[in-house]
Motif scaffolding. Structure first.
Motif, PDB file in Angstrom:
ATOM      1  N   GLN A   1       1.289 -12.238   0.536  1.00 28.14           N
ATOM      2  CA  GLN A   1       0.931 -10.904   0.065  1.00 28.14           C
ATOM      3  C   GLN A   1       1.299  -9.835   1.091  1.00 28.14           C
ATOM      4  O   GLN A   1       1.861  -8.790   0.742  1.00 28.14           O
ATOM      5  N   THR A   2       0.996 -10.101   2.349  1.00 28.45           N
ATOM      6  CA  THR A   2       1.291  -9.131   3.406  1.00 28.45           C
ATOM      7  C   THR A   2       2.783  -8.902   3.550  1.00 28.45           C
ATOM      8  O   THR A   2       3.217  -7.790   3.885  1.00 28.45           O
ATOM      9  N   SER A   3       3.582  -9.938   3.285  1.00 24.81           N
ATOM     10  CA  SER A   3       5.038  -9.805   3.392  1.00 24.81           C
ATOM     11  C   SER A   3       5.580  -8.786   2.402  1.00 24.81           C
ATOM     12  O   SER A   3       6.604  -8.147   2.654  1.00 24.81           O
ATOM     13  N   LEU A   4       4.910  -8.619   1.269  1.00 19.46           N
ATOM     14  CA  LEU A   4       5.302  -7.559   0.339  1.00 19.46           C
ATOM     15  C   LEU A   4       4.807  -6.206   0.829  1.00 19.46           C
ATOM     16  O   LEU A   4       5.543  -5.210   0.791  1.00 19.46           O
ATOM     17  N   LEU A   5       3.572  -6.166   1.310  1.00 21.26           N
ATOM     18  CA  LEU A   5       2.993  -4.890   1.732  1.00 21.26           C
ATOM     19  C   LEU A   5       3.751  -4.266   2.892  1.00 21.26           C
ATOM     20  O   LEU A   5       3.795  -3.039   3.003  1.00 21.26           O
ATOM     21  N   VAL A   6       4.352  -5.076   3.773  1.00 25.74           N
ATOM     22  CA  VAL A   6       5.066  -4.494   4.908  1.00 25.74           C
ATOM     23  C   VAL A   6       6.273  -3.680   4.448  1.00 25.74           C
ATOM     24  O   VAL A   6       6.760  -2.818   5.190  1.00 25.74           O
ATOM     25  N   GLY A   7       6.750  -3.924   3.229  1.00 28.78           N
ATOM     26  CA  GLY A   7       7.884  -3.163   2.726  1.00 28.78           C
ATOM     27  C   GLY A   7       7.504  -1.859   2.063  1.00 28.78           C
ATOM     28  O   GLY A   7       8.362  -0.989   1.874  1.00 28.78           O
ATOM     29  N   PHE A   8       6.210  -1.687   1.710  1.00 31.82           N
ATOM     30  CA  PHE A   8       5.805  -0.492   0.969  1.00 31.82           C
ATOM     31  C   PHE A   8       4.595   0.204   1.577  1.00 31.82           C
ATOM     32  O   PHE A   8       4.270   1.328   1.185  1.00 31.82           O
ATOM     33  N   GLU A   9       3.913  -0.448   2.490  1.00 30.67           N
ATOM     34  CA  GLU A   9       2.810   0.167   3.206  1.00 30.67           C
ATOM     35  C   GLU A   9       3.068  -0.039   4.702  1.00 30.67           C
ATOM     36  O   GLU A   9       4.208  -0.227   5.105  1.00 30.67           O
ATOM     37  N   CYS A  10       2.025  -0.013   5.507  1.00 31.31           N
ATOM     38  CA  CYS A  10       2.186  -0.294   6.937  1.00 31.31           C
ATOM     39  C   CYS A  10       0.941  -1.029   7.420  1.00 31.31           C
ATOM     40  O   CYS A  10       0.152  -0.499   8.204  1.00 31.31           O
ATOM     41  N   PRO A  11       0.755  -2.288   6.960  1.00 32.63           N
ATOM     42  CA  PRO A  11      -0.489  -2.998   7.280  1.00 32.63           C
ATOM     43  C   PRO A  11      -0.511  -3.645   8.659  1.00 32.63           C
ATOM     44  O   PRO A  11      -1.591  -3.985   9.149  1.00 32.63           O
ATOM     45  N   LEU A  12       0.668  -3.824   9.291  1.00 35.09           N
ATOM     46  CA  LEU A  12       0.742  -4.581  10.534  1.00 35.09           C
ATOM     47  C   LEU A  12       1.269  -3.718  11.673  1.00 35.09           C
ATOM     48  O   LEU A  12       1.774  -2.614  11.462  1.00 35.09           O
ATOM     49  N   PHE A  13       1.161  -4.285  12.879  1.00 38.66           N
ATOM     50  CA  PHE A  13       1.573  -3.587  14.095  1.00 38.66           C
ATOM     51  C   PHE A  13       0.851  -2.247  14.206  1.00 38.66           C
ATOM     52  O   PHE A  13       1.414  -1.243  14.647  1.00 38.66           O
ATOM     53  N   VAL A  14      -0.420  -2.230  13.771  1.00 37.27           N
ATOM     54  CA  VAL A  14      -1.238  -1.017  13.834  1.00 37.27           C
ATOM     55  C   VAL A  14      -2.564  -1.355  14.493  1.00 37.27           C
ATOM     56  O   VAL A  14      -3.121  -2.434  14.292  1.00 37.27           O
ATOM     57  N   ASN A  15      -3.053  -0.442  15.292  1.00 42.56           N
ATOM     58  CA  ASN A  15      -4.375  -0.607  15.875  1.00 42.56           C
ATOM     59  C   ASN A  15      -5.433  -0.309  14.820  1.00 42.56           C
ATOM     60  O   ASN A  15      -5.242   0.543  13.950  1.00 42.56           O
ATOM     61  N   HIS A  16      -6.513  -1.025  14.865  1.00 42.45           N
ATOM     62  CA  HIS A  16      -7.623  -0.829  13.938  1.00 42.45           C
ATOM     63  C   HIS A  16      -7.157  -0.942  12.481  1.00 42.45           C
ATOM     64  O   HIS A  16      -7.469  -0.094  11.652  1.00 42.45           O
ATOM     65  N   GLY A  17      -6.429  -2.008  12.209  1.00 40.01           N
ATOM     66  CA  GLY A  17      -6.002  -2.304  10.848  1.00 40.01           C
ATOM     67  C   GLY A  17      -6.600  -3.628  10.406  1.00 40.01           C
ATOM     68  O   GLY A  17      -6.551  -4.620  11.142  1.00 40.01           O
ATOM     69  N   LEU A  18      -7.165  -3.657   9.197  1.00 41.69           N
ATOM     70  CA  LEU A  18      -7.821  -4.870   8.719  1.00 41.69           C
ATOM     71  C   LEU A  18      -6.829  -6.015   8.555  1.00 41.69           C
ATOM     72  O   LEU A  18      -7.122  -7.161   8.923  1.00 41.69           O
ATOM     73  N   HIS A  19      -5.642  -5.733   8.028  1.00 35.49           N
ATOM     74  CA  HIS A  19      -4.642  -6.796   7.877  1.00 35.49           C
ATOM     75  C   HIS A  19      -4.170  -7.297   9.236  1.00 35.49           C
ATOM     76  O   HIS A  19      -3.865  -8.482   9.392  1.00 35.49           O
ATOM     77  N   GLN A  20      -4.101  -6.400  10.223  1.00 33.25           N
ATOM     78  CA  GLN A  20      -3.702  -6.821  11.569  1.00 33.25           C
ATOM     79  C   GLN A  20      -4.744  -7.765  12.157  1.00 33.25           C
ATOM     80  O   GLN A  20      -4.420  -8.780  12.774  1.00 33.25           O
ATOM     81  N   LEU A  21      -6.014  -7.440  11.967  1.00 29.10           N
ATOM     82  CA  LEU A  21      -7.106  -8.300  12.430  1.00 29.10           C
ATOM     83  C   LEU A  21      -7.021  -9.675  11.773  1.00 29.10           C
ATOM     84  O   LEU A  21      -7.119 -10.710  12.441  1.00 29.10           O
ATOM     85  N   LEU A  22      -6.799  -9.696  10.461  1.00 28.06           N
ATOM     86  CA  LEU A  22      -6.783 -10.963   9.730  1.00 28.06           C
ATOM     87  C   LEU A  22      -5.517 -11.763  10.016  1.00 28.06           C
ATOM     88  O   LEU A  22      -5.539 -13.000   9.937  1.00 28.06           O
TER      89      LEU A  22
END
Length: 438
Positions: free
Chosen positions: A403-424
């Protein structure tokens, strides 16, 4: 926070190291290595969550909540401050375990290391260091979550936290519908945007599905799954809808694989046939099909303005293509085109809705290599862990990463401080097998 003294303290019944438990000959943790025609799997009871899970549940529930939305300004900062302090306590109190865990996942630590190092060439060095340290704290908090709660605990913690978010969203929607609905009727719940609600509900689908199939509180998980589906549809977030479907897709493959060779072969045959039909249809209709698909998802050809953002980011990347301009520097420096981007889009954006472009702008080609390398290494680790213990709980990191592999193309869930997807993402990485001493 009660934690174990070292990795050797993991008992033989510990869920985190279930795949290390001795089983019958030809098995791993009781799972047969050979694949028979029909495979029977027993339901494994999950260990109970203790009081130490409550702070993590509150983190998952409250971290994405918009403080202004619920009339508690600054709530997000306060919650993430708690996560930062938990990460600090983990490092101070568990230096022995911390060093072992860092040794087990050195590649993901390249992200905060690169973010902090970029201060040497950043347009805003202070900002890069500040956010880089916060990124490190977010990743360490994820490591602490995995080390103290185990994978089965993580899935239930995320489920219960998001269940709280579901309930709060429904309550606020009934009590103050004007705060939760947009002009087109889309829901945002207690979150700042419909995409946040949609993304979290798509994540809840994965947790509820895995726990339901595992046999844990099926009445609750089934109801939560249906509720998340309803909120996902109410959010009108096409990206989240596709992410939810894509995240659940590997689950159908896993279910078929667990039934044995015969069912797997039949399903594989159907999949190949459908893929062939899909390729034929795509080749026949081409651009018309893609335009119709976008229209059905409520998107225009600019993907709701995302292509405009992407063009700004690509233009900036080509100005500094090797090492970029520093972590978060584009959005904070007065000499970039960020002010013009905000004027053009009429939105105060802080990311390009594409993780690859965000990384490329901040760190150039170097960042793209590091980012892609960590993602591939994470995929390798979670698949290997599932191969050792192919349960539905162990499948959750695969669904999450898909799921995250799709979101990285249309959102910015990773490589971010204080991000829930980054934590998980950090929490989804399995622990290394402890060394056996004589």
């Amino acid at each position: 926070m009660a934690v174990r003294r070292d990795l050797a303290a993991f008992g033989p019944r510990d869920p985190e190291l279930a795949w290390l438990q001795p089983g019958d000959e030809g098995s791993v943790a009781g799972w047969p290595l050979g694949r028979s025609g029909v495979r029977r799997h027993r339901t494994i009871a999950l260990p109970r969550l203790g009081l130490s899970a409550i702070p993590w549940i509150l983190l998952i529930m409250l971290a994405p909540v918009s403080g202004e939305q619920v009339k508690l300004p600054g709530l997000e900062k306060l919650v993430w401050l708690g996560a930062d302090l938990a990460a600090l306590a983990f490092l101070v109190l568990r230096r022995d375990l911390g060093s072992t865990l860092f040794g087990s996942r050195p590649i993901i630590l390249l992200w905060p290391a690169l973010a902090i190092l970029s201060a040497t060439w950043s347009l805003t060095p202070g900002i890069s260091v500040y956010h880089g340290v916060q990124l490190l704290a977010t990743i360490v908090a994820g490591i602490a979550l995995r080390a103290t709660m185990g994978l089965s605990g993580i899935v239930r913690i995320v489920f219960l936290g998001l269940l709280g978010g579901q309930i709060l969203s429904v309550v606020l929607g009934v009590a103050a519908p004007g705060l939760t609905r947009g002009l087109s009727g889309e829901w945002s719940g207690v979150y700042s945007h419909k995409n946040v609600l949609g993304g979290l509900m798509s994540l809840q689908l994965l947790c509820a599905a895995c726990l339901f199939l595992q046999g844990w509180q099926r009445a609750l998980t089934g109801a939560a799954f249906l509720g998340a589906l309803a909120l996902l549809a109410s959010s009108h977030s096409a990206t989240a809808l596709v992410a939810g479907a894509l995240g659940l897709a590997p689950l159908s493959v896993i279910i078929a694989w667990r039934q044995g060779n015969l069912v797997t072969g039949v399903c594989l045959g159907f999949a190949i046939a459908l893929a062939g039909i899909g390729i034929l249809v795509a080749a026949t209709y081409g651009a018309d099909l893609s335009a119709r698909l976008l229209s059905d998802l409520g998107k225009d050809t600019t993907l709701t303005g995302r292509t405009i953002l992407w063009q700004f980011g690509i233009d900036q990347f080509w100005r500094e293509p090797v090492i970029g301009i520093g972590y978060k520097a584009y959005w904070e420096s007065p000499i970039t085109t960020a002010p013009y981007l905000h004027f053009t889009t009429q939105q105060k954006l802080w990311f390009f809705h594409n993780n690859f472009i965000d990384v490329a702008v901040a760190f150039g080609i170097l960042g793209l290599i590091v980012f892609t390398g960590v993602m591939l290494d994470t995929a390798r680790r979670v698949v290997q862990h599932f191969a050792r213990a192919p349960g539905y709980i162990e499948a959750w990191p695969i669904l999450f990463l898909t799921q995250t592999s799709l979101l990285v193309g249309f959102e910015c869930p990773l490589f971010v401080n204080h991000g829930l997807h980054q934590l998980l993402l950090a929490a989804s990485l399995p622990l290394l097998r402890p060394r056996q001493t004589g």
